[in-house]
Motif scaffolding. Structure first.
Motif, PDB file in Angstrom:
ATOM      1  N   LEU A  30      57.822  23.460  25.690  1.00  0.00           N
ATOM      2  CA  LEU A  30      58.158  23.004  27.034  1.00  0.00           C
ATOM      3  C   LEU A  30      56.964  23.218  27.948  1.00  0.00           C
ATOM      4  CD1 LEU A  30      61.659  24.721  27.424  1.00  0.00           C
ATOM      5  CD2 LEU A  30      61.182  22.416  26.612  1.00  0.00           C
ATOM      6  N   GLY A  54      61.364  27.621  25.380  1.00  0.00           N
ATOM      7  CA  GLY A  54      62.779  27.334  25.629  1.00  0.00           C
ATOM      8  C   GLY A  54      63.712  28.414  25.100  1.00  0.00           C
ATOM      9  N   ASP A 107      62.376  16.081  26.404  1.00  0.00           N
ATOM     10  CA  ASP A 107      61.392  16.381  25.379  1.00  0.00           C
ATOM     11  C   ASP A 107      60.183  15.461  25.529  1.00  0.00           C
ATOM     12  OD1 ASP A 107      60.369  17.502  22.886  1.00  0.00           O
ATOM     13  OD2 ASP A 107      60.926  15.578  22.007  1.00  0.00           O
ATOM     14  N   GLU A 124      61.662  32.977  31.367  1.00  0.00           N
ATOM     15  CA  GLU A 124      60.879  33.106  30.139  1.00  0.00           C
ATOM     16  C   GLU A 124      59.422  33.262  30.533  1.00  0.00           C
ATOM     17  OE1 GLU A 124      59.316  30.668  26.185  1.00  0.00           O
ATOM     18  OE2 GLU A 124      60.832  29.746  27.468  1.00  0.00           O
ATOM     19  N   GLU A 169      64.531  19.255  31.694  1.00  0.00           N
ATOM     20  CA  GLU A 169      63.229  18.801  31.212  1.00  0.00           C
ATOM     21  C   GLU A 169      63.458  18.070  29.904  1.00  0.00           C
ATOM     22  OE1 GLU A 169      58.943  20.349  29.415  1.00  0.00           O
ATOM     23  OE2 GLU A 169      60.072  21.707  30.718  1.00  0.00           O
ATOM     24  N   GLY A 192      65.744  25.747  31.519  1.00  0.00           N
ATOM     25  CA  GLY A 192      64.752  26.412  30.685  1.00  0.00           C
ATOM     26  C   GLY A 192      65.206  26.794  29.302  1.00  0.00           C
ATOM     27  N   CYS A 193      66.439  26.458  28.948  1.00  0.00           N
ATOM     28  CA  CYS A 193      67.002  26.823  27.651  1.00  0.00           C
ATOM     29  C   CYS A 193      66.888  25.636  26.696  1.00  0.00           C
ATOM     30  CB  CYS A 193      68.458  27.236  27.835  1.00  0.00           C
ATOM     31  SG  CYS A 193      69.234  27.921  26.366  1.00  0.00           S
ATOM     32  N   SER A 194      66.198  25.815  25.590  1.00  0.00           N
ATOM     33  CA  SER A 194      66.059  24.765  24.586  1.00  0.00           C
ATOM     34  C   SER A 194      67.386  24.555  23.879  1.00  0.00           C
ATOM     35  CB  SER A 194      64.983  25.144  23.560  1.00  0.00           C
ATOM     36  OG  SER A 194      64.935  24.202  22.506  1.00  0.00           O
ATOM     37  N   ALA A 204      65.773  20.593  27.555  1.00  0.00           N
ATOM     38  CA  ALA A 204      65.763  21.937  28.135  1.00  0.00           C
ATOM     39  C   ALA A 204      66.623  21.905  29.385  1.00  0.00           C
ATOM     40  CB  ALA A 204      64.346  22.372  28.478  1.00  0.00           C
ATOM     41  N   GLY A 240      63.667  27.217  34.005  1.00  0.00           N
ATOM     42  CA  GLY A 240      62.902  26.148  33.370  1.00  0.00           C
ATOM     43  C   GLY A 240      61.751  25.609  34.183  1.00  0.00           C
ATOM     44  N   GLY A 300      62.371  27.558  19.756  1.00  0.00           N
ATOM     45  CA  GLY A 300      63.028  26.417  20.395  1.00  0.00           C
ATOM     46  C   GLY A 300      62.183  25.167  20.193  1.00  0.00           C
TER      47      GLY A 300
END
Length: 204
Positions: free
Chosen positions: A99, A4, A184, A85, A182, A143-145, A140, A46, A96
């Motif tokens: 994922l 993430g 957790d 990523e 997404e 795609g970013c935590s 997420a 993501g 992060g």
């Protein structure tokens, strides 16, 4: 598996569409394109995608009907940018949270607040997914935590630092945009386990 921690933005340079299928080609920053291999996994907004071809720092992926239905990748056009990523390797720092790159749904940016030196994004979320979202929990987004700020019955917000705005597509975010979510996996497992236990107790 991914962390993430978005490594940057990639540019969409081509997309070829047919019935319930799309081939997506991205241009990665040159310094992020070392040791590419066919079959490798890269998270794009993501979404875990498999490399099907590459030429230098241009990388292609095949998107099938489920990916196009669940994620925002089918809405991309040449010139757009996406978060990316590359897959985590043993020994990488997990900055992060873990994922899978399996997007659950899309959520809409309902409001953007920009107090001085800050950016707050609010998201509308369907009720079925809000049961997995808690204040100070993880999600997420593209795609970013990120850490959840406040929640309401209809959604939640996140607070973004300048570095996140600079490095990711959230720097150009606009109200109404659809973002991949997404939830957790650990939170989902706990909530679903409690739900099943309570359902069993109610039938006893």
């Amino acid at each position: 598996m991914f962390t993430g921690i978005v490594q940057g933005k990639a540019s969409v340079i081509a997309q070829e569409r047919s019935d319930q299928f799309m081939r997506l080609t991205l241009e990665l920053p040159a310094h992020r394109a070392d040791n590419l291999q066919l079959g490798a996994s890269i998270a794009v907004n993501g979404t875990c995608l498999t490399v099907t071809a590459f030429d230098g720092n241009q990388v292609s992926f095949d998107l099938i009907m489920e990916t196009l239905k669940v994620t925002n990748l089918g809405q991309l056009s040449p010139g757009d940018e996406v978060n990316f990523e590359r897959a985590a390797r043993f020994g990488d720092e997990i900055g992060g949270h873990l994922l899978s790159g399996h997007v659950h749904t899309q959520v809409s940016i309902s409001r953007i607040e920009r107090p001085e030196n800050n950016c707050v994004l609010w998201f509308d979320v369907a009720e079925e997914w809000m049961k997995y979202v808690f204040p100070k929990g993880f999600v997420a987004l593209n795609g970013c935590s990120l850490t959840v700020g406040e929640t309401t019955d209809q959604g939640f917000n996140v607070y973004l630092i300048p570095e996140t705005l600079s490095l990711t597509v959230f720097g150009e975010a606009a109200e109404g945009q659809m973002v991949n979510l997404e939830i957790d996996a650990h939170t989902q497992a706990v909530v679903d386990s409690v739900d099943r236990y309570m359902a069993t107790k109610a039938r006893a």
